[in-house]
Design a protein around this motif. Structure first.
Motif, PDB file in Angstrom:
ATOM      1  N   PHE A 187       0.818  -1.217   0.000  1.00  8.89           N
ATOM      2  CA  PHE A 187       0.000   0.000   0.000  1.00  8.89           C
ATOM      3  C   PHE A 187       0.848   1.261   0.000  1.00  8.89           C
ATOM      4  N   ARG A 188       2.039   1.165   0.570  1.00 15.95           N
ATOM      5  CA  ARG A 188       2.953   2.304   0.475  1.00 15.95           C
ATOM      6  C   ARG A 188       3.235   2.627  -0.985  1.00 15.95           C
ATOM      7  N   PHE A 189       3.373   1.565  -1.794  1.00 18.57           N
ATOM      8  CA  PHE A 189       3.694   1.827  -3.199  1.00 18.57           C
ATOM      9  C   PHE A 189       2.510   2.439  -3.928  1.00 18.57           C
ATOM     10  N   LEU A 190       1.316   2.077  -3.496  1.00 20.32           N
ATOM     11  CA  LEU A 190       0.125   2.699  -4.097  1.00 20.32           C
ATOM     12  C   LEU A 190       0.174   4.211  -3.853  1.00 20.32           C
ATOM     13  N   GLY A 191       0.524   4.584  -2.632  1.00 21.06           N
ATOM     14  CA  GLY A 191       0.669   6.000  -2.306  1.00 21.06           C
ATOM     15  C   GLY A 191       1.779   6.635  -3.123  1.00 21.06           C
ATOM     16  N   GLN A 192       2.855   5.872  -3.283  1.00 22.65           N
ATOM     17  CA  GLN A 192       3.996   6.377  -4.052  1.00 22.65           C
ATOM     18  C   GLN A 192       3.585   6.657  -5.504  1.00 22.65           C
ATOM     19  N   LEU A 193       2.753   5.767  -6.045  1.00 19.71           N
ATOM     20  CA  LEU A 193       2.281   5.958  -7.423  1.00 19.71           C
ATOM     21  C   LEU A 193       1.538   7.287  -7.558  1.00 19.71           C
ATOM     22  N   VAL A 194       0.702   7.565  -6.550  1.00 18.87           N
ATOM     23  CA  VAL A 194      -0.046   8.820  -6.582  1.00 18.87           C
ATOM     24  C   VAL A 194       0.927  10.001  -6.658  1.00 18.87           C
ATOM     25  N   ALA A 195       2.078   9.842  -6.000  1.00 14.43           N
ATOM     26  CA  ALA A 195       3.051  10.934  -6.002  1.00 14.43           C
ATOM     27  C   ALA A 195       3.812  11.028  -7.321  1.00 14.43           C
ATOM     28  N   TYR A 196       4.216   9.874  -7.876  1.00 19.97           N
ATOM     29  CA  TYR A 196       5.134   9.964  -9.016  1.00 19.97           C
ATOM     30  C   TYR A 196       4.467   9.928 -10.391  1.00 19.97           C
ATOM     31  N   SER A 197       3.240   9.398 -10.487  1.00 19.50           N
ATOM     32  CA  SER A 197       2.727   9.111 -11.829  1.00 19.50           C
ATOM     33  C   SER A 197       2.569  10.370 -12.685  1.00 19.50           C
ATOM     34  N   MET A 198       2.161  11.486 -12.069  1.00 17.84           N
ATOM     35  CA  MET A 198       2.040  12.715 -12.845  1.00 17.84           C
ATOM     36  C   MET A 198       3.411  13.177 -13.330  1.00 17.84           C
ATOM     37  N   LEU A 199       4.425  12.850 -12.535  1.00 14.01           N
ATOM     38  CA  LEU A 199       5.770  13.297 -12.898  1.00 14.01           C
ATOM     39  C   LEU A 199       6.400  12.407 -13.959  1.00 14.01           C
ATOM     40  N   ILE A 200       5.713  11.328 -14.322  1.00 10.75           N
ATOM     41  CA  ILE A 200       6.131  10.549 -15.492  1.00 10.75           C
ATOM     42  C   ILE A 200       5.476  11.151 -16.732  1.00 10.75           C
ATOM     43  N   VAL A 201       4.169  11.384 -16.621  1.00 13.10           N
ATOM     44  CA  VAL A 201       3.399  11.819 -17.787  1.00 13.10           C
ATOM     45  C   VAL A 201       3.740  13.249 -18.203  1.00 13.10           C
ATOM     46  N   MET A 202       3.783  14.159 -17.246  1.00 10.89           N
ATOM     47  CA  MET A 202       3.929  15.573 -17.608  1.00 10.89           C
ATOM     48  C   MET A 202       5.271  15.895 -18.265  1.00 10.89           C
ATOM     49  N   PRO A 203       6.385  15.379 -17.757  1.00 12.48           N
ATOM     50  CA  PRO A 203       7.626  15.613 -18.503  1.00 12.48           C
ATOM     51  C   PRO A 203       7.594  14.982 -19.905  1.00 12.48           C
ATOM     52  N   ILE A 204       6.942  13.799 -20.022  1.00 12.99           N
ATOM     53  CA  ILE A 204       6.835  13.178 -21.355  1.00 12.99           C
ATOM     54  C   ILE A 204       6.061  14.103 -22.296  1.00 12.99           C
ATOM     55  N   THR A 205       5.044  14.767 -21.748  1.00 12.78           N
ATOM     56  CA  THR A 205       4.260  15.713 -22.557  1.00 12.78           C
ATOM     57  C   THR A 205       5.168  16.768 -23.187  1.00 12.78           C
ATOM     58  N   ALA A 206       6.042  17.331 -22.346  1.00 10.31           N
ATOM     59  CA  ALA A 206       6.929  18.380 -22.845  1.00 10.31           C
ATOM     60  C   ALA A 206       7.905  17.833 -23.885  1.00 10.31           C
ATOM     61  N   VAL A 207       8.349  16.590 -23.663  1.00 11.70           N
ATOM     62  CA  VAL A 207       9.245  15.947 -24.624  1.00 11.70           C
ATOM     63  C   VAL A 207       8.522  15.775 -25.960  1.00 11.70           C
ATOM     64  N   ALA A 208       7.266  15.307 -25.885  1.00 15.44           N
ATOM     65  CA  ALA A 208       6.479  15.078 -27.095  1.00 15.44           C
ATOM     66  C   ALA A 208       6.192  16.395 -27.819  1.00 15.44           C
ATOM     67  N   MET A 209       6.026  17.474 -27.044  1.00 15.84           N
ATOM     68  CA  MET A 209       5.784  18.786 -27.656  1.00 15.84           C
ATOM     69  C   MET A 209       6.938  19.179 -28.558  1.00 15.84           C
ATOM     70  N   ARG A 210       8.148  18.959 -28.056  1.00 13.86           N
ATOM     71  CA  ARG A 210       9.297  19.357 -28.855  1.00 13.86           C
ATOM     72  C   ARG A 210       9.420  18.480 -30.104  1.00 13.86           C
ATOM     73  N   ALA A 211       9.154  17.169 -29.925  1.00 15.29           N
ATOM     74  CA  ALA A 211       9.275  16.253 -31.064  1.00 15.29           C
ATOM     75  C   ALA A 211       8.071  16.347 -31.996  1.00 15.29           C
ATOM     76  N   GLU A 212       7.020  16.969 -31.495  1.00 19.78           N
ATOM     77  CA  GLU A 212       5.745  17.029 -32.214  1.00 19.78           C
ATOM     78  C   GLU A 212       5.288  15.629 -32.605  1.00 19.78           C
ATOM     79  N   SER A 213       5.576  14.692 -31.724  1.00 21.82           N
ATOM     80  CA  SER A 213       5.218  13.295 -31.993  1.00 21.82           C
ATOM     81  C   SER A 213       5.345  12.491 -30.710  1.00 21.82           C
ATOM     82  N   LEU A 214       4.559  11.409 -30.638  1.00 17.23           N
ATOM     83  CA  LEU A 214       4.696  10.485 -29.510  1.00 17.23           C
ATOM     84  C   LEU A 214       5.513   9.260 -29.908  1.00 17.23           C
TER      85      LEU A 214
END
Lengths: 594, 298
Positions: B121-148
């Motif tokens: 359950f600690r890891f479930l909490g950890q996911l809540v903390a880190y998951s946005m920080l996986i997606v949002m930086p990827i968003t910025a990366v994709a913006m520059r590449a203009e592609s996923l």
């Protein structure tokens, strides 16, 4: 035809080859050891397990070897036997400096308490492990293995009585007795009551079955400890219940369970954190009732504590040595305490040289003890580098300055202490500049203002309680008590760090390290009392000396007071914080009076 | 063929990371050490807790492995060497890594014990903390590449790697990656000193070997993702593309393993607090800055 194809037609040969391969691998693999009572005790006794080629395992399940260090009381050896049964086979047990390991299964070999012997033992252990792979038929049976196994076809051929059986019998008896005594009605779990709180968490659901193809199924009813408050089966946690319930009603699941402080109703789970828990001092039996990951209740006791002394009497000659042997973390301080009480009773005072040499020895012990605490604390908080550095420094310090044969600190000893002081200061500086550590510890482990405390716990909340301040010898060396405000785990760590440095200065100022010896005229008589600042706080002793015997003993130890604080530092805290709080009290379970 | 080469490369990477891990934790570099450990683990008996959740207990370690393998499938080792060049590759990494949480939660629940359950359950909490920080930086990366598409993400960094172009995103993604791999100081679910192994504690023998292997593969995968998204993947002079990919991935893995040794394990509350109060605003700022730079610089 390839070799593999040929082999597949002779399964016996293939199996033999595979065994050979695994056996070779085992001989080369890192030796993972589960240490009883704990790595802290091993270090305090001067053993460097890592240097001997072992890696310390947090759980017996990931270990291949159990190391029993030093003299331990029977109850702890019983827990060790349970831990041993949780080590997957092939496994090996060694005892280091223990005279009588019963009811622990006969160790594969016993060695004296020396680093050299330990290093040789590691190599030997690898060979034995590899040998056990090649000859699994000689694999021992140990405590916790079900009787059914004996009559099981797979093991029928190896029923020869072996070392495991003695303990086995012993525990069987215990089980039967406990079964009769118990009014719980759990006839299927006739676990001796004393196992319940003391054995590790693993024990409680360690009823295991082997799924290893080559071996017979073995179940361990021995290890199955039923906790009244931790019956997972009733909590709808068991997989059987998942199916029966269909939709799990949260209301039904938590009905009748206690309500926590945040108003959320949850199943409370009692989990043992000791006496063999890796993050806490070995021998400290802590049971936390968890409400989610918050501690709702805590029960603490010592599995290795001292007996109450009131009314005891004994020979004066052996008393100091006996008292010193009770606590592996501070033997020097207790020896000094006994001798001071004798001197007080006899009305004599030691000469200046002896006083200084004693101070040197006691301060070395204090610095080493604090470093040992720091190493354990680093391990608990997951600060690998800290655990490693502090542990190495502790061992180096215990070896520095000789064992006390010569009075004066030799030049080499003094320079070694100076060198260590530089390294300690570097470590202290590093820790001071670690903002994550500061954030981690701040506000954790606070104790109520009126709680009775001594030693570094008291000095970390602004009280200048230090028995050394009243001591003439210490004052002459320019002693000053280290006092910090805060009263939390952070300030306790800071006090201890500063004290390590200060202690090393005191050793250099005293100029000699000599463990107090027993050269005393025991013919004298009188009543005496003494107080000594042990690494954990103020210990005081009162006794009567008459006709080469001591009587009327009265001992007060700091950990007996500090163990009372556990409840207040753990309650309503998140599990990690509760553990940090408990560890920050630096309780030595060995000096807790029952 | 591509898949076979990729899996072999991944396993080789996992092996090298195991060597690195041994070196970091024991101070000795042993090339054959992990091989001996692995073979020895297979030779030990593998207990299972008596009252376990059978399905969850058996499925968790392979699921962890599958999750890491899936994420690795969309990461290119060199221009042609990619198992699945998905149009949504960069997002797929995030989707596959979500199963890490499922695997750990299962491993925590199944053995029916307090240490493991708290760890899960600690890891479930950890996911809540880190998951946005996986997606949002990827968003910025994709913006520059203009592609996923991950190969296009790599090619977009020909002039300047993203680690320099968007350093905030790089640091956030690296930290979140360490949290995914539950490496110290984010090792809350396993926490040797606090939970005696936590979710991993009940696994022995070959099951433990699968669990450890899965974790190693996960570290390699996340390190490869960092290299693809931020360090320009296979791009580099002189050496062949695969060598650059391998070198960058291993360097990131080494950094991830070393960084946690000098700090204590974080508190669960702090992981959540910093993830949301510091991490997410920074990730938003990163997206904004990258957006402005794309508009202004082009």
């Amino acid at each position: 035809m390839t070799e593999a194809a040929r082999n597949s037609r002779s399964p016996g040969r293939l199996r033999h080859r595979l065994r050979r391969l695994v056996s070779d691998a085992m001989e080369r693999d890192t030796l993972r050891a589960f240490v009883v009572p704990g790595p802290d005790v091993a270090r305090a006794l001067g053993l460097d397990l890592e240097a001997a080629g072992m890696e310390i395992s947090a759980t017996p399940r990931h270990a291949s070897m159990l190391v029993l260090v030093g003299e331990t009381p029977e109850s702890l050896r019983r827990s060790a036997a349970v831990a041993y049964s949780q080590i997957p086979r092939p496994r090996i047990a060694i005892s280091v400096g223990a005279k009588n390991p019963s009811p622990f299964p006969e160790p594969d070999f016993s060695i004296p308490l020396e680093q050299k012997a330990l290093e040789r033992a590691t190599a030997e252990a690898r060979k034995r492990l590899a040998g056990k792979v090649l000859n699994p038929h000689k694999e021992e049976k140990h405590a916790g293995e079900e009787r059914a196994e004996d009559s099981d076809g797979g093991h029928a051929s190896r029923e020869e009585p072996d070392e495991g059986d003695a303990i086995h019998e012993d525990l069987e008896d215990e089980k039967a007795r406990a079964g009769k005594d118990s009014d719980e009605g759990h006839t299927s779990h006739k676990e001796p009551k004393e196992h319940a709180g003391k054995s590790e968490e693993h024990a409680e659901k360690a009823e295991t079955e082997s799924s290893d193809g080559g071996r017979a199924n073995h179940k361990d009813p021995e290890k199955h400890v039923e906790h009244e408050s931790m019956n997972h089966a009733e909590m709808g946690h068991d997989h059987m219940d998942h199916g029966d319930m269909g939709f799990m009603s949260m209301v039904a699941m938590t009905e009748g369970t206690p309500r926590s402080s945040d108003g959320l109703q949850m199943e409370w789970v009692a989990a043992p954190f000791g006496p063999l828990f890796p993050g806490l001092p070995g021998g400290l039996a802590l049971t936390l009732t968890l409400d989610g990951d918050t501690v709702a209740e805590s029960v603490v006791s010592s599995a290795v504590g001292m007996p109450r002394f009131e009314g005891m009497s004994g020979s004066a000659e052996t008393f100091a040595g006996w008292l010193a042997s009770l606590d592996p973390f501070s033997p020097v301080a207790y020896r000094a305490l006994a001798l001071r009480a004798f001197e007080d009773a006899a009305g004599i005072a030691p000469d200046e040289r002896t006083t200084l040499a004693r101070i040197g020895a006691m301060e070395r012990e204090r610095a080493a003890s604090h470093l040992g605490w720091l190493a354990g604390f680093g391990y608990l908080t997951g600060h690998a580098r800290l655990a490693e550095r502090a542990g190495k420094l502790q061992l180096a310090l215990l070896r520095a300055g000789g064992s006390g044969e010569s009075d004066r600190l030799r030049a080499s000893g003094a320079s070694e202490i100076s060198r260590l002081k530089i390294e300690v200061d570097k470590l202290v500086e590093n820790l001071r500049r670690n903002p994550l550590l500061t954030r981690r510890l701040k506000g954790v482990g606070e104790i109520p203002g009126d709680a009775e405390a001594s030693g570094s716990v008291a000095r970390a909340r602004g009280a200048s309680a230090d028995a050394r301040a009243d001591d003439e010898g210490y004052r002459s060396l320019g002693f000053e008590a280290v006092v910090r405000g805060g009263g939390d785990a952070l300030s306790r760590m800071r006090v201890r760090l500063a004290e390590v440095s200060h202690s090393l200065d005191l050793i250099l100022a005293a100029g000699s390290i000599s463990v107090p010896s027993d050269s005393f005229d025991y013919g004298l008589s009188g009543k005496g009392s003494a107080t000594v600042e042990t690494p954990r706080g103020k210990a005081s002793l009162r006794l009567s000396l008459r006709g080469r015997g001591v009587s009327g003993l009265e001992l007060h130890t700091p950990s007996t007071r500090h163990i009372e604080l556990v409840e207040s530092v753990a309650k309503e805290r998140e599990l990690a914080d509760a553990l940090v709080g408990v560890a920050s009290l630096d309780i030595s379970p060995w000096e807790v009076l029952h | 063929m591509t898949a076979a080469i990729s899996i072999l490369a991944l396993l080789a990477g996992a092996y090298l990371v195991a060597v690195l891990e041994g070196w970091v934790s024991m101070g000795r570099m042993s090339i054959t050490g992990p091989l001996a450990s692995g073979a020895a683990m297979l030779g030990r008996e593998s207990f299972v807790p008596k009252r376990r959740d059978r399905v969850f207990f058996e499925v968790a370690p392979p699921l962890l492995l599958v999750s890491a393998l899936l994420a690795a499938a969309v990461l290119p080792l060199s221009p042609g060497l990619i198992v699945a060049d998905l149009a949504t590759g960069a997002l797929f990494v995030n989707a596959a890594l979500a199963y890490v949480m499922v695997a750990l939660l299962m491993a925590g629940w199944a053995p029916n014990g307090a240490y493991a359950m708290v760890g899960g359950f600690r890891f479930l909490g950890q996911l809540v903390a880190y998951s946005m920080l996986i997606v949002m930086p990827i968003t910025a990366v994709a913006m520059r590449a203009e592609s996923l598409v991950t190969t296009e993400v790599v090619e977009s960094q020909a002039a300047l790697p993203n680690a320099i172009y968007q350093p905030i995103g790089f640091v956030l993604f690296l930290l979140a990656g360490m949290a995914v791999c539950f490496l110290p100081p984010f090792d809350l679910p396993t926490a040797p000193g606090e939970l005696a192994g936590g979710v991993e504690a009940e696994y022995t023998g070959w099951r433990l070997a699968v669990f450890r292997l899965a974790r190693l593969v996960l570290v390699v995968t996340v390190a490869a993702a960092v290299s693809v998204f931020y360090l320009g993947g296979w791009l580099g002079p002189v050496f062949p593309p695969w060598a650059w990919s391998a070198a960058k991935t291993l360097a990131v893995a080494a950094l991830m393993l070393l960084a946690g040794r000098h700090v204590p394990r974080l508190r669960e509350t702090h992981v959540l607090e910093w993830g949301w109060k510091v991490g997410i605003p920074l990730a938003l700022l990163n997206i904004f800055v990258v957006g402005v730079m794309i508009l202004v610089v082009g």
